[in-house]
Enzyme design. Structure first.
Site, short mmCIF file in Angstrom:
data_model
loop_
_atom_site.label_atom_id
_atom_site.label_comp_id
_atom_site.label_asym_id
_atom_site.label_seq_id
_atom_site.Cartn_x
_atom_site.Cartn_y
_atom_site.Cartn_z
N HIS A 1 0.91 -1.03 -0.08
CA HIS A 1 0.22 -0.27 0.25
C HIS A 1 0.85 1.29 -0.21
CE1 HIS A 1 -2.64 2.80 0.78
NE2 HIS A 1 -4.38 1.93 0.79
N ASP B 1 -7.77 -5.29 -0.65
CA ASP B 1 -8.65 -5.81 -1.15
C ASP B 1 -7.71 -7.56 -0.77
OD1 ASP B 1 -9.60 -3.87 -2.46
OD2 ASP B 1 -8.20 -3.14 -3.21
N1 COA Z 1 4.16 -7.82 -4.98
C1 COA Z 1 6.04 -8.04 -5.27
N2 COA Z 1 6.37 -6.72 -4.93
C2 COA Z 1 5.66 -5.28 -4.69
C3 COA Z 1 4.35 -5.35 -4.41
C4 COA Z 1 3.42 -6.81 -4.63
N3 COA Z 1 2.63 -6.50 -4.38
N4 COA Z 1 3.85 -3.86 -4.42
C5 COA Z 1 5.46 -3.68 -4.04
N5 COA Z 1 6.35 -3.91 -4.08
C6 COA Z 1 7.64 -3.96 -4.11
C7 COA Z 1 7.84 -3.47 -5.51
O1 COA Z 1 8.49 -3.71 -7.13
C8 COA Z 1 9.08 -2.10 -4.86
O2 COA Z 1 9.62 -2.12 -5.33
P1 COA Z 1 11.66 -1.91 -5.62
O3 COA Z 1 11.57 -1.10 -3.80
O4 COA Z 1 12.76 -2.47 -5.57
O5 COA Z 1 11.22 -1.43 -6.33
C9 COA Z 1 8.33 -1.53 -3.55
O6 COA Z 1 8.10 -3.25 -3.25
C10 COA Z 1 7.75 -0.93 -3.44
O7 COA Z 1 6.36 -0.77 -4.19
P2 COA Z 1 5.89 0.49 -4.97
O8 COA Z 1 4.84 0.58 -6.45
O9 COA Z 1 7.31 1.45 -5.60
O10 COA Z 1 4.83 1.51 -3.77
P3 COA Z 1 3.48 2.13 -4.58
O11 COA Z 1 3.65 3.17 -2.90
O12 COA Z 1 4.44 3.05 -6.36
O13 COA Z 1 2.61 1.14 -4.80
C11 COA Z 1 0.52 -0.45 -4.63
C12 COA Z 1 1.08 0.39 -4.45
C13 COA Z 1 -0.77 -0.22 -3.78
C14 COA Z 1 0.31 0.09 -6.25
C15 COA Z 1 1.62 -1.24 -4.53
O14 COA Z 1 2.15 -2.19 -3.22
C16 COA Z 1 1.11 -2.73 -5.65
O15 COA Z 1 0.72 -2.81 -6.79
N6 COA Z 1 0.38 -3.76 -5.21
C17 COA Z 1 -0.46 -4.40 -6.11
C18 COA Z 1 -1.90 -4.32 -6.14
C19 COA Z 1 -2.92 -4.26 -5.06
O16 COA Z 1 -3.05 -4.77 -4.17
N7 COA Z 1 -3.34 -2.66 -4.99
C20 COA Z 1 -4.65 -2.62 -4.13
C21 COA Z 1 -4.45 -0.94 -2.93
S1 COA Z 1 -5.31 -0.80 -1.72
#
Ligand code: COA
Length: 424
Positions: free
Chosen positions: A302, A359
């Site tokens: 998140h 979710d």
């Molecule tokens: N599975 C594996 N790795 C994940 C991950 C996941 N669900 N979510 C984040 N990461 C990793 C990223 O690859 C990144 O790695 P890095 O530091 O090596 O680059 C790090 O964790 C930070 O992720 P980032 O995408 O920069 O975080 P964000 O704050 O931009 O994104 C979300 C947040 C929610 C979009 C992201 O965690 C995600 O895509 N989750 C899955 C989708 C989801 O459940 N969304 C619902 C949100 S309520």
């Protein structure tokens, strides 16, 4: 008021610093460009406060979520969705007469204009209900174009809250070729929706208490989440003084993506895929750790919560209750729990502070209730509506509101000379 100092190209600049009521600190850089010629760069807005808001407070480190000061745990346990909607929109818990009147108005406005029925007939049966919901909400404006005065806005708020669930249920019924059911005044918001979804004119549909309670709780848990992608979209569109229906329709589209509200659908699809592939969840947890695999554990991580998502805690418990009381055993639930166990003890997920979000378990409850996967994000939208409305209203009433217009750092070509096509 304290100040923050910035040294840029040898010169020192001061910017005011202010605090929110929960002690969150902000450096007001609204004069940065005028003073220095530079802008800030904050890809994905992770450090940018786009507004002041008194609606929802989140402390991502401590796992706190409060609507108008009330902890989410208390609201989810003791309240009903219309009551929470009232709280978010009007900033106080309704008195009993206020609540009765509010519920009466929402029921009265839950019937959609008969002219809108023609729209449903022309969508292909495979149409995603999020596309229908977004289009229908924008179309409401064509039936109710008066949206200038406060009275008109108030009426539109009731129409939107009342009709969204009717639109959602009708789109489902029509996609299945089944007759639609109109709302019933004596039923609660959640019960009405369940009846319109799963009832039939052939016999009286008895709404299950467990399902009504669970849906009510899920709607409350989704009701607001401050400046997330869809809410910021509502504010962005609304900042141009676009009407409520247009702004909310844009928010619905923002919610649709798998990184936001579409994650609940993506979680189920992911679990189904793992199960179909033999159920080796450890392999998929490993895959999620490899960036180049393009695979992420949906329902994990998140932007704001870095400890736990308080909504996920409530939902996990509700999930067990609903499945137990309904006597359903779902292999996807077992799989989800196994994935959670492995991931929570894995260094990669611990270091990156990745926990199950709202979710991760919600889709399993929706599935148990009989909702098809493509309706999950629609349910999220119905839950999020009061939050979007409250945020839109807050912005509308803010005398300092300006059209939202971020800047950019241009990285394209410098000036080029046009070459006519026959000389290229
Ligand atoms: N599975 C594996 N790795 C994940 C991950 C996941 N669900 N979510 C984040 N990461 C990793 C990223 O690859 C990144 O790695 P890095 O530091 O090596 O680059 C790090 O964790 C930070 O992720 P980032 O995408 O920069 O975080 P964000 O704050 O931009 O994104 C979300 C947040 C929610 C979009 C992201 O965690 C995600 O895509 N989750 C899955 C989708 C989801 O459940 N969304 C619902 C949100 S309520």
């Amino acid at each position: 008021m304290s100040t923050a100092k910035l040294i840029f190209e040898g010169k020192e600049y001061e910017f005011p610093v202010f605090e929110g009521t929960e002690g969150e600190t902000a450096i007001d850089i609204s004069t940065l460009r005028a003073k220095t010629g530079a802008i800030t760069y904050d890809h994905g807005y992770g450090n940018t406060g786009s507004c002041k808001s008194s609606i929802t407070f989140i402390d991502g480190e401590k796992g706190i979520l409060r609507y108008r000061g009330y902890p989410i745990e208390e609201l989810a346990t003791n309240s009903k969705f219309p009551e929470v909607a009232y709280l978010l929109i009007y900033d106080h818990l309704p008195t009993k007469p206020e609540l009765l009147e509010w519920r009466r108005q929402l029921t009265n406005h839950s019937f959609i204009h008969e002219g809108m029925m023609n729209f449903f007939d022309h969508y292909p049966p495979t149409a995603h209900p999020m596309a229908i919901l977004s289009a229908m909400v924008a179309s409401l404006y064509t039936f109710y174009p008066d949206s200038e005065t406060n009275e008109q806005v108030e009426l539109n708020i009731r129409r939107l809250l009342g009709q969204a669930k009717t639109i959602a249920a009708f789109s489902y019924k029509i996609s299945r070729g089944e007759p639609i059911l109109y709302p019933k005044a004596e039923l609660s918001y959640a019960a009405n929706f369940l009846r319109m979804m799963f009832g039939s004119p052939a016999e009286e549909y008895v709404v299950s208490d467990v399902q009504e309670r669970a849906l009510n709780q899920l709607l409350i848990l989704h009701a607001d989440h401050e400046q997330n992608c869809s809410t910021s979209t509502v504010r962005m569109v609304g900042s141009s003084q676009a009407n409520l229906y247009a702004s909310i329709s844009a928010g619905i589209s923002g919610l649709w993506g798998p990184l936001h509200g579409g994650a609940n659908q993506a979680v189920i699809e992911m679990l189904e895929k793992i199960l179909a592939d033999g159920g080796d969840y450890k392999k998929y947890v490993e895959l999620a750790k490899k960036k180049d695999s393009g695979f992420r554990l949906m329902g994990f991580g998140h932007r704001v919560y870095k400890n736990f998502d308080p909504r996920a805690k409530i939902i996990k418990k509700a999930c067990d209750e609903v499945l137990n009381e309904m006597g359903i055993s779902d292999p996807l639930l077992d799989l989800a729990k196994n994935i959670e166990d492995v991931a929570l003890n894995d260094d990669y997920f611990i270091e990156k502070k990745l926990y199950p979000n709202v979710d991760f378990y919600s889709g399993i409850i929706y599935r148990a209730m009989g909702f098809p996967t493509n309706m999950f994000t629609v349910l999220f939208s119905i839950g999020r509506l009061p939050g979007w409305i409250a945020q839109w209203l807050e912005m509308r009433k803010d005398p300092d509101n300006r059209i939202h217009r971020p800047r950019q750092i241009y990285t394209g070509e410098n000036k080029r000379t046009f070459i006519p096509v026959d000389k290229r």
